[in-house]
Design a protein around this motif. Structure first.
Motif, short mmCIF file in Angstrom:
data_model
loop_
_atom_site.label_atom_id
_atom_site.label_comp_id
_atom_site.label_asym_id
_atom_site.label_seq_id
_atom_site.Cartn_x
_atom_site.Cartn_y
_atom_site.Cartn_z
N PHE A 170 0.81 -1.21 0.00
CA PHE A 170 0.00 0.00 0.00
C PHE A 170 0.85 1.27 0.00
CE2 PHE A 170 -4.20 -1.79 1.93
CZ PHE A 170 -4.48 -2.35 0.69
N THR A 171 2.09 1.18 0.50
CA THR A 171 2.93 2.38 0.47
C THR A 171 3.18 2.84 -0.97
OG1 THR A 171 4.99 1.08 0.49
CG2 THR A 171 4.08 1.77 2.62
N ALA A 172 3.18 1.90 -1.91
CA ALA A 172 3.37 2.27 -3.32
C ALA A 172 2.16 2.99 -3.88
CB ALA A 172 3.67 1.04 -4.17
N SER A 173 0.97 2.71 -3.33
CA SER A 173 -0.25 3.31 -3.88
C SER A 173 -0.28 4.83 -3.70
CB SER A 173 -1.48 2.69 -3.22
OG SER A 173 -1.55 3.03 -1.85
N PHE A 174 0.50 5.35 -2.75
CA PHE A 174 0.56 6.80 -2.58
C PHE A 174 1.18 7.48 -3.80
CE2 PHE A 174 0.75 5.25 1.89
CZ PHE A 174 -0.44 5.79 2.33
N HIS A 175 1.85 6.69 -4.63
CA HIS A 175 2.53 7.23 -5.81
C HIS A 175 1.80 6.87 -7.10
CE1 HIS A 175 6.01 8.23 -3.27
NE2 HIS A 175 5.74 7.10 -2.66
N TYR A 176 0.59 6.29 -6.99
CA TYR A 176 -0.21 5.99 -8.18
C TYR A 176 -0.71 7.30 -8.80
CZ TYR A 176 -0.69 0.95 -7.20
OH TYR A 176 -0.47 -0.39 -7.01
N PRO A 177 -1.03 7.28 -10.11
CA PRO A 177 -1.68 8.44 -10.71
C PRO A 177 -2.98 8.77 -9.97
CG PRO A 177 -0.95 6.92 -12.40
CD PRO A 177 -0.74 6.22 -11.08
N SER A 178 -3.32 10.03 -9.93
CA SER A 178 -4.47 10.49 -9.13
C SER A 178 -5.76 9.79 -9.53
CB SER A 178 -4.62 12.00 -9.27
OG SER A 178 -3.48 12.67 -8.77
N LEU A 179 -6.01 9.64 -10.84
CA LEU A 179 -7.26 9.03 -11.28
C LEU A 179 -7.31 7.55 -10.91
CD1 LEU A 179 -7.87 10.69 -14.79
CD2 LEU A 179 -9.09 11.11 -12.63
N THR A 180 -6.18 6.87 -11.04
CA THR A 180 -6.13 5.46 -10.66
C THR A 180 -6.39 5.30 -9.17
OG1 THR A 180 -4.54 4.94 -12.41
CG2 THR A 180 -4.68 3.40 -10.58
#
Length: 350
Positions: free
Chosen positions: A251-261
Motif C-alpha cells: 500500500f505504500t506504493a499506492s501513494f505514488h499511483y496516478p491520481s485518477l487510478t
C-alpha cells in the motif's frame, strides 16, 4: 454501485479477453529472480524451473543481501545446471537486484518470478516468452495461491483472486496500473527505455506497479497472459501478521499511483466497505433487519454472478463458495493494512 463496478468493470475485461493462440518462441529468454534469505525454497525452485520445456532459457539468480545458506545452495546447483547464473549483492535492495540481474542476463526477452513460486505447467516460460515476442511490451501474468486448506490459505487465495480480477481487468481494458513480480515479462529494451526503476528508486515497494505505470506513460502497451499453462503458483503467507506486513508494504506504493487510478481504486473500496457496515447503521437508525441487509444481499448476489465465470476462467473454482466471507475479511484487513502503511519506513525492502 461503486462496489459492483469494482467487479463488473475489470471482470468483463478479463472475460472478453480472447484465447491466446501463439507459436512457440524462437528466441531464448532469461529468467530473473531476486533472492533474500530463501534457502528453504531454493532447491525445489531450481528443480521446478529446470523442468521447463520447449524453450531455451537461462536462470539468473541475484542473491540480495542474503545471510543464510542461499549462496551455497546456488553454487551447488550451478555446478549441476549450466543454465544457472549467480550474482551476489551485499545490500538488500530489490530494485537494485532486478537491475543487476537484467544487466547480467544474456538474452533480450526477460521473465520474472519469485523463489517461493512454482510454475503451474512445464510450458510456463514458453507461453510467457511467446506472448512477449508477439507484443514487445509488458506481459502481465496471473499467480494463484497454492490451496492448503488453512484459514490463512482460504483468505489469501480469495484475496489474490479478487485482486487479480482488478489488475488483470484493468490491463485487458488497456488501463494497466499494476502487475505481480511473481509472473511478468518484458524486454531489455522496454526496461532501459523507461529508465528502469529510476523514477521510483527511493521507494522500497512498488517495483512492479510503478514500473508498469512508467511504461504506460511512455506509450508502451501491456497485455495479459491468462493461459492456465502460463500461471505461476505461490505459497500463502505463513500467518496473518506476515500478510498484513506485506499488504501494508504494498500500500505504500499506492501513494505514488496516478491520481485518477488512486481515486478509482479508493472509490470502489469505499463502496465495498459501505456495503459491509451499512446494515449496522441502518439497524441503529431503526430499520427492520430485512431492510438493513437487503442491499448487502443484493451486492453479494450480483457479485457472485461475475465471480463465478471469472473463477472458471482463472481456474479458481475451489474458492467460489468462500468469497462472501473472504470479501468481508479482506475489506477490513485492507483498512488495517492501509492505516499501518502510513507509518511504514518506505525506504526498506524487508
Amino acid at each position: 454501485m461503486l462496489s459492483l463496478a469494482g467487479w463488473y468493470g475489470p471482470g468483463i475485461g478479463v472475460l472478453k479477453a480472447s484465447p491466446v493462440q501463439l507459436k512457440s518462441p524462437e528466441s531464448p529468454i532469461s529468467l530473473i529472480v531476486a533472492v533474500h534469505n530463501e534457502e528453504r525454497y531454493l532447491p525445489d525452485f531450481i528443480d521446478a524451473i529446470s523442468e521447463q520445456r520447449d524453450i531455451d532459457f537461462e536462470i539468473v539468480i541475484v542473491l540480495n543481501g542474503c545471510t543464510d545458506n542461499s549462496l551455497a545452495i546456488c553454487e551447488f546447483w550451478r555446478q549441476k545446471n549450466s543454465r544457472v547464473k549467480i550474482i551476489e549483492l551485499t545490500e538488500a535492495n530489490k530494485k537494485l537486484a532486478i537491475t543487476k540481474g537484467i544487466q547480467l542476463a544474456t538474452n533480450d526477452l526477460l521473465v520474472f518470478t519469485d523463489v517461493d513460486c512454482r510454475p503451474a505447467s512445464p510450458f510456463w516460460l514458453r507461453e510467457m516468452a511467446a506472448a512477449l515476442q508477439k507484443n514487445a511490451g509488458i506481459i502481465i501474468g496471473y499467480s494463484p495461491i497454492i490451496f492448503d486448506r488453512s484459514l490463512i490459505g482460504f483468505f489469501s487465495k480469495s484475496e489474490n483472486f479478487l485482486t487479480g480480477i482488478q489488475y488483470l481487468g484493468a490491463a485487458a481494458w488497456q488501463r494497466p496500473y499494476m502487475a505481480v513480480g511473481r509472473n511478468m515479462a518484458y524486454t531489455r529494451q522496454v526496461f532501459f527505455g523507461v529508465g528502469g526503476f529510476k523514477s521510483h528508486q527511493k521507494i522500497a515497494s512498488g517495483d512492479d506497479d510503478l514500473f508498469v505505470q512508467s511504461a504506460v506513460r511512455q506509450g508502451i502497451g501491456c497485455r495479459i497472459q491468462w493461459n492456465p499453462e502460463a500461471f505461476v503458483n505461490t505459497f500463502p503467507p505463513e500467518n496473518f501478521k506476515y500478510y498484513l506486513h506485506r499488504k501494508s508494504r504494498h500500500f505504500t506504493a499506492s501513494f505514488h499511483y496516478p491520481s485518477l487510478t488512486l481515486l478509482g481504486l479508493s472509490a470502489t473500496y469505499a463502496g465495498r466497505l459501505w456495503m459491509w457496515i451499512s446494515p449496522i447503521f441502518l439497524l441503529w437508525a431503526g430499520f427492520p433487519l430485512w431492510r438493513s441487509v437487503f442491499f448487502l444481499l443484493c451486492y453479494l448476489g450480483l457479485s457472485y454472478l461475475i465471480w463465478k465465470p471469472l473463477s472458471t476462467k482463472l481456474c479458481e473454482k475451489d474458492i467460489l463458495k468462500h468469497l462472501w466471507w473472504s470479501d468481508l475479511c479482506i475489506t477490513f484487513a485492507w483498512l488495517i493494512a492501509g492505516f499501518t502503511s502510513l507509518f511504514r519506513n518506505r525506504k526498506r525492502w524487508i
